[in-house]
Write an enzyme that holds these catalytic residues in place. Structure first.
Site, short mmCIF file in Angstrom:
data_model
loop_
_atom_site.label_atom_id
_atom_site.label_comp_id
_atom_site.label_asym_id
_atom_site.label_seq_id
_atom_site.Cartn_x
_atom_site.Cartn_y
_atom_site.Cartn_z
N LEU A 1 15.39 -26.83 -11.28
CA LEU A 1 15.60 -26.18 -9.99
C LEU A 1 16.82 -26.87 -9.39
O LEU A 1 16.74 -28.03 -8.97
CB LEU A 1 14.39 -26.32 -9.08
CG LEU A 1 14.54 -25.73 -7.68
CD1 LEU A 1 14.67 -24.20 -7.75
CD2 LEU A 1 13.36 -26.10 -6.79
N CYS B 1 11.45 -29.69 -9.96
CA CYS B 1 11.72 -29.42 -11.36
C CYS B 1 10.45 -29.73 -12.16
O CYS B 1 9.43 -30.11 -11.62
CB CYS B 1 12.88 -30.28 -11.85
SG CYS B 1 14.42 -30.02 -10.93
N GLU C 1 14.19 -37.10 -6.18
CA GLU C 1 15.33 -37.23 -5.27
C GLU C 1 15.58 -38.71 -5.06
O GLU C 1 14.68 -39.45 -4.66
CB GLU C 1 15.05 -36.56 -3.93
CG GLU C 1 14.98 -35.05 -3.97
CD GLU C 1 14.82 -34.46 -2.57
OE1 GLU C 1 15.77 -34.60 -1.77
OE2 GLU C 1 13.77 -33.88 -2.30
N LEU D 1 13.13 -22.45 9.02
CA LEU D 1 12.35 -21.57 9.86
C LEU D 1 12.53 -22.00 11.32
O LEU D 1 12.21 -23.14 11.67
CB LEU D 1 10.87 -21.63 9.48
CG LEU D 1 9.90 -20.84 10.37
CD1 LEU D 1 10.26 -19.36 10.37
CD2 LEU D 1 8.47 -21.07 9.93
#
Length: 380
Positions: free
Chosen positions: A47, A2, A72, A226
């Site tokens: 975000l 963010c 976080e 991925l």
């Protein structure tokens, strides 16, 4: 990722603040808000990863006090449970606990957090601002002073251009209060020395690695992974599934995959019920470009893979709407190469020149990514 910004003075130039703040709207494309605290401005570009509802939007408010945080907070659930006897929470956002913690513990709260963060608090009771950054400096934060002498904080230096004459990085492990920086955690000064033997050290490394991954694999939004079919990416995806993440996996099949790696991916995704998207560049042209690099004799023959893989991956991730992505890089090998033994995979001029001299087939069906295009994609 963010973006936060704060002008800590009553005479904030609103238009300049907004113009500077909008320089990093790409860091938080889901929502944006600027509020007037009565003694300054706080801004937040969101975000949405945790607490996806509108109630998770910042700044958070408690009795006239406000906080914006890019961060976080690991293990916030336990902290939240301890605070729920006195406070009512409206969202699932980890950062909503910050104002209750500040009310209970003051600036001592920063040393209590297991987190990566950069934050700005407006304390309505004292009318002052407090800013802080995590001990390692994982989350960016910069500061300067406006023309009226008010402190200004922001996620990126470019937010402050035009507002501040001098822009400086906010020191990690510090908080700012009353015009002074105070160090609350200096990781460069350890308090103890480990004397464990090799066997115990190796065991502890594994446990700490798993613990470190576990506390970071927390998200309400869907997370992209991925997958190569190798041990690292497969184990990371397994842990993400084990800990309840909603996973969207991507695999780029460039024609050089082994049957073992393909089988590993299929078995993992089937067993863990993981949604898998396989991306296939033109195999013939990809092979021809790879052979051109082998013929050229350059030290890093993996450049076609590094470029084309991420070109296709970026496009697919953007189309899928994934905002949070976990991948990997071979740092153990690539970061110890001597200077000059490798070259940027994003240098399309170099790539096309090697193809022109040593290539035998066209490469018009392949996608490529330049350094500039990569920058634009990451801003999208």
């Amino acid at each position: 990722m963010c973006s936060i910004m704060g002008y800590c003075g009553s005479h904030a130039p609103v238009a300049e603040f907004r113009r500077g703040f909008d320089e990093t709207i790409s860091r938080g494309p889901d929502d944006s808000r600027i509020i007037d605290t009565g003694k300054g401005l706080l801004g937040f570009h969101r975000l949405a990863i945790m607490g996806l509802t509108p109630e998770g939007m910042q700044p958070f408010e408690l009795d006239g006090s406000y906080v914006v945080c890019n961060g976080e907070i690991y293990g916030f659930e336990k902290l939240k449970a301890a605070l729920e006897a006195k406070y009512t929470f409206k969202s699932g956002s980890d950062c909503e606990i910050l104002l209750p913690m500040y009310r209970e513990y003051g600036t001592d709260m920063f040393a209590m957090l297991d987190a990566e963060f950069a934050l700005i608090i407006y304390d309505a009771k004292t009318g002052e601002y407090i800013a802080a950054r995590d001990p390692i400096g994982i989350r960016p934060l910069y500061y300067g002073f406006g023309r009226d002498g008010a402190a200004v904080f922001a996620s990126e230096a470019k937010n402050l251009v035009g507002l501040c004459k001098k822009i400086m990085p906010f020191p990690p492990g510090h908080y700012w209060k009353g015009g002074k920086f105070v160090c609350y955690n200096d990781i460069s000064h350890p308090t103890a020395v480990c004397h464990d033997d090799t066997e115990i050290v190796c065991k502890n490394i594994r446990e700490k690695l798993i613990s470190g991954v576990e506390k970071r694999l927390v998200a309400d939004a869907k997370v992209g992974f991925l997958l190569s079919g190798g041990l690292d990416s497969s184990y990371l995806a397994y842990l993400g599934h084990k800990w309840g993440l909603r996973i969207l996996a991507f695999h780029v099949d460039d024609g050089y995959d082994t049957e073992i790696s393909k089988a590993n991916i299929q078995k993992l995704c089937a067993a863990a019920n993981i949604d898998l998207r396989i991306i296939t560049p033109d195999e013939e042209q990809y092979d021809a470009l790879t052979r051109a690099y082998l013929e050229a004799g350059v030290p890093n023959v993996a450049i076609p893979q590094d470029n084309i893989l991420f070109a296709y991956l970026y496009d697919e991730v953007l189309r899928s709407g994934v905002k949070y992505f976990l991948g990997g890089g071979n740092f153990a090998l690539e970061c110890i190469l001597q200077k000059g033994h490798t070259h940027s995979a994003m240098d399309l001029t170099n790539l096309r020149d090697i193809h022109k001299k040593f290539g035998t087939k066209p490469i018009n069906k392949l996608k490529f990514v330049s350094s500039y295009r990569k920058y634009l994609m990451l801003k999208t």
